[in-house]
Structure formats: structure tokens, C-alpha cells
Design an enzyme around this catalytic site. Sequence first.
Site, short mmCIF file in Angstrom:
data_model
loop_
_atom_site.label_atom_id
_atom_site.label_comp_id
_atom_site.label_asym_id
_atom_site.label_seq_id
_atom_site.Cartn_x
_atom_site.Cartn_y
_atom_site.Cartn_z
N PHE A 246 -2.69 19.30 -27.07
CA PHE A 246 -1.47 19.81 -26.54
C PHE A 246 -1.68 21.39 -26.10
O PHE A 246 -0.18 22.48 -25.97
CB PHE A 246 -0.87 20.25 -27.79
CG PHE A 246 -0.87 19.09 -28.34
CD1 PHE A 246 -0.41 17.81 -28.55
CD2 PHE A 246 -2.24 19.24 -29.85
CE1 PHE A 246 -0.66 16.94 -29.82
CE2 PHE A 246 -2.05 18.11 -31.19
CZ PHE A 246 -1.27 17.03 -30.67
N GLY A 473 -4.50 11.10 -26.15
CA GLY A 473 -3.51 10.73 -27.25
C GLY A 473 -2.28 9.85 -27.36
O GLY A 473 -0.92 9.44 -27.79
N THR A 474 -2.12 9.94 -25.93
CA THR A 474 -1.04 9.80 -25.30
C THR A 474 -0.49 8.23 -24.82
O THR A 474 0.46 8.30 -24.95
CB THR A 474 -0.64 10.38 -23.67
OG1 THR A 474 -1.14 10.27 -22.93
CG2 THR A 474 -0.21 11.68 -24.52
N PRO A 656 7.49 1.26 -23.32
CA PRO A 656 8.47 2.14 -24.27
C PRO A 656 8.04 2.49 -25.74
O PRO A 656 8.24 3.30 -27.22
CB PRO A 656 9.69 0.68 -24.90
CG PRO A 656 9.48 -0.18 -23.55
CD PRO A 656 7.52 0.21 -22.67
N GLN A 662 5.23 9.29 -28.23
CA GLN A 662 5.50 10.45 -28.26
C GLN A 662 6.50 11.29 -28.27
O GLN A 662 6.82 12.61 -29.24
CB GLN A 662 5.15 10.73 -26.56
CG GLN A 662 3.83 10.36 -25.46
CD GLN A 662 2.94 11.66 -26.05
OE1 GLN A 662 2.57 12.26 -26.23
NE2 GLN A 662 1.63 11.37 -27.13
N GLU A 729 6.13 15.96 -23.18
CA GLU A 729 6.53 17.59 -23.71
C GLU A 729 8.20 17.70 -23.36
O GLU A 729 8.86 18.98 -23.97
CB GLU A 729 6.10 18.77 -22.53
CG GLU A 729 3.93 18.85 -22.99
CD GLU A 729 4.57 19.69 -22.07
OE1 GLU A 729 3.60 20.23 -22.10
OE2 GLU A 729 3.42 18.76 -20.66
MO1 MOS Z 1 0.59 20.74 -21.88
S1 MOS Z 1 0.64 22.12 -23.03
O1 MOS Z 1 1.44 21.38 -20.34
O2 MOS Z 1 -1.07 20.06 -22.14
#
Ligand code: MOS
Length: 763
Positions: A246, A473-474, A656, A662, A729
Amino acid sequence: MTTAAPEPKANMGQPIPRYDAVAKVTGKAQYAADVPLPRPAYAYLITSAIAKGRIDGFDLSEVGKLPGVIAIVTHEDAPKLKEAKFFSNGGYISTTNQPLKSAEIAEEGQIIGVVLAESYEAAREAAHRVRVSYTPANPTASFDSPGTTAARAKGQLAMFRDDPKVGDFTKAFAEAEVQFEGSYETPTQHHNPMELFATSCVWQGDQLVIYEPSQYVHGLKNGVATQLGIDADKVRVVNSYVGGAFGSKGSMTPRTAIIASLARELRRPVKLVATRDQGFNIATYRAETRHRIRIGARRNGKLTALHHEGVELSSRADAYAVGGTKTTTRMYDCPNVDSLVSIVRADRNTPGFMRSPPEVPYMFALESAMDELAYLLRMDPIELRRVNDTMKEPIGGKPYTSRSLMACYDEGARAFGWQDRKAQPKSMADGDWLIGYGCATACYPTQMAPAAARVRLQRDGRTRVEIAGHEIGTGAYTVIAQAAAERLGVPVEQVSVFLGDSDLPPAPVAGGSNSTASTCSAVMMVCDQIRQRLFKAVMPDANLVDKAKETVGIGRTPATDAARSGQALDREKAFDAMGVSVVEEYGEWKPDGAPMDSFRAMHNGQMRMVGGPEFKNGIAYAFGAEFVEVRVNRWTHEIRVPRLLGAFAAGHIMNPRTARSQLLGGLIWGMSSALHEATEIDERYARYVNDNLADYLVPVNADTPDVEVILISEQDNKINPMGIKGLGELGNVGTNAAVCNAVFHATGQRIRKLPIRLEKLEI
Ligand code: MOS
């Protein structure tokens, strides 16, 4: 709303399960601290109990002859390291306060010693038996503590160049039919990824291998080499999986070079797993912010003047700021805009990136203010956004490459049942529970950076993709496999993807939500190079070869291309014609507008991110509209969130399923940020108090019953070959405001300082 290209039959855009799902659920996925090391020494950090002052000495008498202790290293005998430049000024490191250099203490929890032992337990016990004597000085904890210094952010850090401004705010605000002014605050927050800040260092001769969860293996490799004064090619960083980051693992922290240098002196591998509470200080965090928003508008809701002032906290060592005014000043159509970002310096560790760093605090302020303005004007909050929607950002007059904000609002409102909302605050209830509906805008800049990839295709279709991207994790493995499968016309199951190793072709930091766009663009380009070689082998006709060489656009695949040329590509025939069984290609991709030195910088682990407001072809953002229902108990003031809904448009969605995941996580985190999360600081000692997952509040399943994500289709051919916008994000932007706006609707009470806790409600 735009319509999507016909769904390709092959892989991209399909909700295929995660590439790494089985490895993760069976425990086979190996994280950095899981890697077995030959005869490791275990490191345990000793950290400062004061935030400012100096160390007078260490009393080791209680350590005695504790079995298994190898060494206790302090500033008196620690190996000397070279300086590394601050990440946000174009360097590598998260803070320039390098520990173990002297007796000076500049922040609470600063590393002041390292115990090396034969076991983790021995190292920990010895560390707790070390008595440190200090001469403390009075630390400055936060904004209102005595002894802070404040200065304009402009000129202090490379990542924030200027305060956006256009027209004449002062005059327009003075003349506005309606004036609104509000102040907002967001608290300190910590990322708390599940995976702790671990580092293992192994020397093989003069070669160093580092196992560490990192969002940027090439940055870490080059940064550690700088600090050790060795050639970067002698350093390798490995992490096949990162257990959450993160932003906290985006830049190198001081611990890595310390552990590497100790391993070199000891001539043994050294393994460190910093504890949860140490992680609050040895890495970065989201610093507290303050905002003042002034808006002038016509009675019909049209904005005429907007001013956003932001104040952010940073350390004495480094001027860090997220500077979210570059987003908030461009969000809505308004002819007179002004802004100012300032940084206050206190005796704290240096803050850093945390999921949607600029947008989360700054959009909380703007979207709360927009909601307040809507009530002032007796307008529906969605209608206020519609009146001020724009396809051109007001500061530089650049066109949005695409913007589906109102499509998100319309779809979201319909699915949420916004029409059931009664305009009057405190007018909806269910027994003892006051009900409120709130909404807010989510947005995130579309960013990309140069990336390289190597792809190897076998005659039987088996494919190997190598790129030093990161699985934080994405779903990076999954979407990269899909991109390669699509481009090469092979089943996705035949594609093996290798990430998280600095020996692989460089990719950018997995930050700024740029990874999917950057890595998939590079991988697709290299797959196209392979495809061209195959086409050439079977279609010597120049015309057909040229056709095959075209950059393939949205919705076009090798199959559709071949269909257009009237001939299908027969892979096996092409291999036979070439007389080979393997074709391999390497290539380097850069986005439009990337600077001249992009590729060299990419190999040196330096960021050259482009996009957002500074994108060459316009202003590039993903958008969303978020809706929240809150229920507030009239007697206990308990706040529940039975429903969260987000409608998002982020260009071409590679998968999707992983995209939804996410966005779900983002919505939940956004709600958590509004109602739960805050790092409490003891102002007397500049210490974090709730530095563990028992006291740092995060939501559990019972706090998040019903979360819905709607993906709005959107096509954008101006940003990158596939039209991909980052969305990692996007989900947690706007949620803070949507929750606050819903609490106001339920109770009639406006909370302008996060988090909203029940003791703040007086209803
Ligand atoms: Mo994200 S805060 O740009 O890893």
C-alpha cells in the site's frame, strides 16, 4: 457513457481466477521471510524510547552470557554506510534520517541497535535486556505542538512543483452569489500490511541477494548498492509475492543496507523480521493533514471560485508532502482557482506514500465541501457535480483523455436507490436508527512508467514471461499472463509469469497504480515482436508483414489481425519455417511523454512516471462515484454502514475479477478510514500509542455487510495501447467524504475531522 469494444474471445477482459490463487490458498506461495537460508543469524532491532535527544550509553550487564547471542551492534561500532537521496526527490530512500550513525535521536522508534543471535528468541530476549540511557529533549509531536516550523511545499520537493492557480480567486470569491468556507482534518494512519517488514541478506562472495517485500526491486537494488558503495549489478532483490504494501514498501527503508552490511561483516546470512510495532516507525505512514476550502458559486450551483489550502506534517529530516491540490483544483469546472500546500516539520519519522496518497485526504476535504455547498444551495449533491462536470481541466485547459464521472454517478445512483433519499437531513429513520445516504467522487490519475520485458514462446505454445513487476496482492501475475496469452494466441494456462526479481527486465515501482498499464504494455509490445517474426516466416508477402507490424489497438488481437489479412497465423508452421523450437524477444516500452533518459533511469531504479494532470495528450484520470448508507443509533450514537456501493470507470479492464477485488478492498478501506483508523500520538513524547492491530482499529466482516462494485465500460485510446487506467488506488478515494456526507444526512451534524467516532456525535 461509452460502449466497450466487442469482448475479445481470448483472454483479456475475462474474469479468470487468479494465477496465484492455488499457491496462496495452499500456502505454497513463498514470501520473503519464508525463504530458507543456510545457517542464518537472526537480527532483532533495538529502537529508541525517546523521540528527540541523544544516547548516553548502553548497559549490557543484564544481557550477560545469554546463550546464542552473537553480537550487539550500535552506532559505536556499526558499519559505515554511504548516503542515499530521498525517494521523493528522485533518489531511493524513504527517509534521510539514517540510523546507527551517531548518538543523536531524531524520531521515536529510530533504530539504535541490532542484536544478532543464533535464534530469533535469543535475539529478542537480548534486545529487551539492553538498558539504554538517554538525555531527552522536548520533542514536537504534531501541528499544534510548540516548536514546529512551517513553509510552503513549493521548492522543497521535486514531486510537488507548484501550487495550481488560474484566474482571480479573491475577486471572484468576494463577488460570488453564494460563499462557502470549511476546514477539514485527517489523522495519522499506518498501512499495516499483513506481511511484516522483513529483510534477509545473503552474500555469495561479492554478490548480495536480498529477500525483502518490496514494491520496487530495481529501486531497492540500486539504493542498497549506493549505500554499500558497491556496483548495482552485484545486488539482487527477490520477492515472488508481497503480502500487502500500500505504499509502505515502495521506497527503500534504512533497515536493508544495515542488515546487508552486518551480513557482510558476519559472513553469514542475516534475517530480520521487524515486529508490528517497530513497523510503525521504521517505515512510512500517512501523515495528518489540515485543509481550508473556500468556494464561491452561483445560485444554480455553478462554481465561480475555489481555493484549497492544505497543510501536511513531515519530519525534520525530509520535506515530504502528497500535495493533492494538483487533483482537487482540476476536478470541476471553475474559472478562478487558487491553492497553497504547506509542510509543517516535527520530530517524527518521515511519512510517505499510502494508498492514493494525495487523493484520500485532499478529496475528503473537497468532496465534503461540495456536499456542504449542495445543502447550502438546496441542491441534490449529484446535480451539483453535474452542473460543474467538465471535459477540460480548468488550470491548464487540457482535455480529459476520457471522463465518465457522471456515467458513474448515474449508474451508481440507480443501483443504490438514491431516488429514495429524502433531501432533508435527519428525515429518514428506522426505529432507533437514523438513516443517511451520502455520495462523493472518486478519482485517481492514470500513470505509466517505462518497463522492459522478455518473452519466450515455444513451438507447442508454452510461454514464459519475465518482467520485474510485483505481485502485491493486486493480480499482477494474472493480468500479465492474460496479456501475453491474448497477444500470442495461446491458452492462458500455457503462460508462466516470473515477477519480483531484479535479475529480470526492469519494471517500475508497483505504486501510483501504474503497474497494469506499464507492465502489460511492455509485455504486449514484446509479444508483438514475436508475432511479427512468426508472421514474417509464414507470410513473406510484404503487405501482410506490414499489416502484422501495426501496433494492435483496442479490441484487436492476433486472431482478428490474421482474419483481416485473410490468413490465420499457424504457429507450428511458422516455427517449422524458421527451423526453431523457441522464439525469444526482449523489449523496452515507454509511455507517451516519458523523458529522454527514461530507459537509463529505469535500469538505475529511478522513477520516470508520467500521467495524471501532466500527461502529454491531456489530463488522464480514472473516476468513480461512491454511495454509502449509514445508520446512526439515536441513543448510543453507534455508527453502522450497511451498504457501500461504487461505480467506477477505469478504461479497459484487464480482468473484472481482480479489478473488482481491488475496488472492494478500496471501498472497505475508505470506510475504515472514515470511521475507524487513526494512529494516536502521545503529544508529550511524540510517540505512537496504538502501534498494534489490537488497538489500531480496522473493520471486521461484521462492519462491512454489503459492498457492491459496478464497472462502467470506458474506452480511452489516448493513454496507452490498450487503454488501461490504473484502479488499485481508485476505490478508497472519496469514501471518507461519502461516509461523512451520509452521517450528516442521517444526523444533521457535520464532522470535519476524521475519523468519525461516536463520541463526536451530539444528536
Ligand atoms: Mo501506492 S501508495 O502508490 O503504493
